[in-house]
Design an enzyme around this catalytic site. Structure first.
Site, mmCIF file in Angstrom:
data_model
loop_
_atom_site.group_PDB
_atom_site.id
_atom_site.type_symbol
_atom_site.label_atom_id
_atom_site.label_comp_id
_atom_site.label_asym_id
_atom_site.label_seq_id
_atom_site.Cartn_x
_atom_site.Cartn_y
_atom_site.Cartn_z
ATOM 1 C CG ASN A 1 -0.300 0.650 2.603
ATOM 2 O OD1 ASN A 1 -0.511 2.253 2.525
ATOM 3 N ND2 ASN A 1 0.281 -0.107 3.330
ATOM 4 C CG PHE B 1 -1.006 9.125 7.441
ATOM 5 C CD1 PHE B 1 -0.764 7.785 7.567
ATOM 6 C CD2 PHE B 1 -0.219 10.118 8.131
ATOM 7 C CE1 PHE B 1 -0.013 7.309 8.452
ATOM 8 C CE2 PHE B 1 0.743 9.492 9.061
ATOM 9 C CZ PHE B 1 1.142 8.289 9.093
ATOM 10 C CB SER C 1 3.168 5.722 7.321
ATOM 11 O OG SER C 1 2.879 5.824 6.074
ATOM 12 C CG ASN D 1 2.793 4.478 1.905
ATOM 13 O OD1 ASN D 1 3.814 4.304 1.028
ATOM 14 N ND2 ASN D 1 2.118 3.810 2.733
ATOM 15 C CB THR D 2 3.636 10.512 5.366
ATOM 16 O OG1 THR D 2 2.191 10.343 5.167
ATOM 17 C CG2 THR D 2 3.759 12.210 5.532
ATOM 18 C CE LYS E 1 1.972 0.069 12.982
ATOM 19 N NZ LYS E 1 0.649 -0.073 12.695
ATOM 20 C CG ASN F 1 3.408 0.933 9.309
ATOM 21 O OD1 ASN F 1 2.852 0.433 8.537
ATOM 22 N ND2 ASN F 1 3.147 1.971 9.858
#
Length: 345
Positions: free
Chosen positions: A109, A113, A173, A175-176, A207, A236
């Site tokens: 993915n 967010f 994450s 993805n940011t 996390k 994650n």
């Protein structure tokens, strides 16, 4: 093992299937008489001063906006973590951004967010009829374009703490852009100090990514202990790529599911060593059975979380995991989950 809806869901693109799943769970939660968390005595455990009916929780990411809290608890989870919630709503990254790797039992993915914002998510949490059903975690993050990301986290912790049983700071994450920079040095210390002050009496979890190197692991462990973080979630998705058989295995984003398990196991061991068992660890990544949950517990995890395995195993997974975990604890003579933590180290 498959479940009845899987063939239909797998004909749909993954994000559409996810949306339909949330709707179905929301409807399930509206039906009176949900079973709630599995309460077999041997499975009960206490972490960060919180009494968990069982150690199997839902990781953040499935129910980003808290729309299906009651339906998720009805599956038997001891805890459900919603989010990641950011102060302002944001659409996330462009589609396609979610890829099902069926041959590998994995998911990639790059959602970014995407969520309806903190106010909307907390409204759902407030409305959930979850008394006696399990513990609610609220996972918070920063908006992609925030000029002060620490301020975004503080806003999230401040707003979520009165409603949550625990709040998770998600700095893991991939993805940011730049978000994982908060896992290091002065930036991490500043973030943890500010969030620890904002949380009041609510337990605060951190996390982190499974891609940290040894220096990063030691730094996170020291900072978490110094700032009295109550638990570390490891971890994650990964940006690394083990060999994959699926066509979409080369997509950018975070990899989760079965191929993540070896790395997640190693990082759990690394954090156990780095913390000296001074604070609880929560294992996530590639956990898809009671046997794997038991292995992570014996490796030092006080709790475990699942998500991607639900794509392949279906809604009956938590109940199966808990039944098998209870049997394994009994087989080896453990009267409780707590008694088994770290015994395989």
């Amino acid at each position: 093992m498959t479940y009845a809806a899987r063939p239909l869901l797998f004909t749909l693109d993954p994000e559409t299937a996810h949306t339909l799943t949330i709707r179905a769970l929301r409807l399930r939660g509206a039906v009176p008489g949900g079973t709630g968390a599995d309460t077999r005595p041997r499975l009960a455990t206490t972490v960060a001063g919180l009494a968990f009916a069982n150690p199997v929780g839902l990781a953040a990411g499935l129910d980003k906006n808290g729309e299906a809290i009651d339906g998720l608890f009805a599956l038997g989870f001891g805890s459900v973590e919603i989010g990641t919630l950011t102060p302002l709503p944001q659409p996330g990254n462009p589609r396609p951004r979610l890829f099902r790797l069926a041959a590998d039992r994995a998911v990639i993915n790059r959602m970014g967010f995407n969520n309806h914002g903190l106010a909307a998510g907390l409204a759902h949490a407030r409305a959930a009829k979850r008394k006696g059903k399990g513990l609610l975690g609220i996972n918070v993050g920063a908006n992609k374009d925030a000029s002060d990301r620490v301020a975004d986290y503080v806003a999230g912790v401040t707003a979520a703490a009165p409603l949550a049983d625990y709040v998770t700071i998600n700095i893991s994450s991939p993805n940011t852009p730049g978000l994982r920079d908060l896992q290091h040095g002065a930036a991490l210390a500043e973030l943890l100090a500010a969030c620890a002050e904002a949380r009041g009496a609510t337990p605060l979890f951190l996390k982190v990514a499974p891609d940290l190197d040894p220096t990063g692991i030691d730094g996170v462990a020291r900072a978490a202990i110094d700032h009295r973080i109550d638990a570390i979630i490891i971890g994650n998705t990964t940006i690394s790529r083990p060999p994959l058989a699926s066509r979409d295995g080369g997509e950018t984003g975070g990899l989760s599911g079965a191929p993540l398990a070896p790395l997640a196991r190693q990082r759990l061991a690394d954090f156990r060593r780095a913390t000296g068992a001074a604070l609880p660890l929560i294992a996530a990544g590639g956990i898809d059975s009671g046997a794997e949950a038991y292995a992570r517990i014996r490796a030092g995890a006080s709790l475990v979380q699942v998500y991607s395995a639900l794509v392949y195993e279906g809604p009956g997974l938590p109940a199966r995991m808990l039944r098998d975990l209870d049997a394994l604890l009994a087989r080896d003579g453990f009267a409780s989950v707590t008694a088994a933590v770290g015994t395989g180290v």
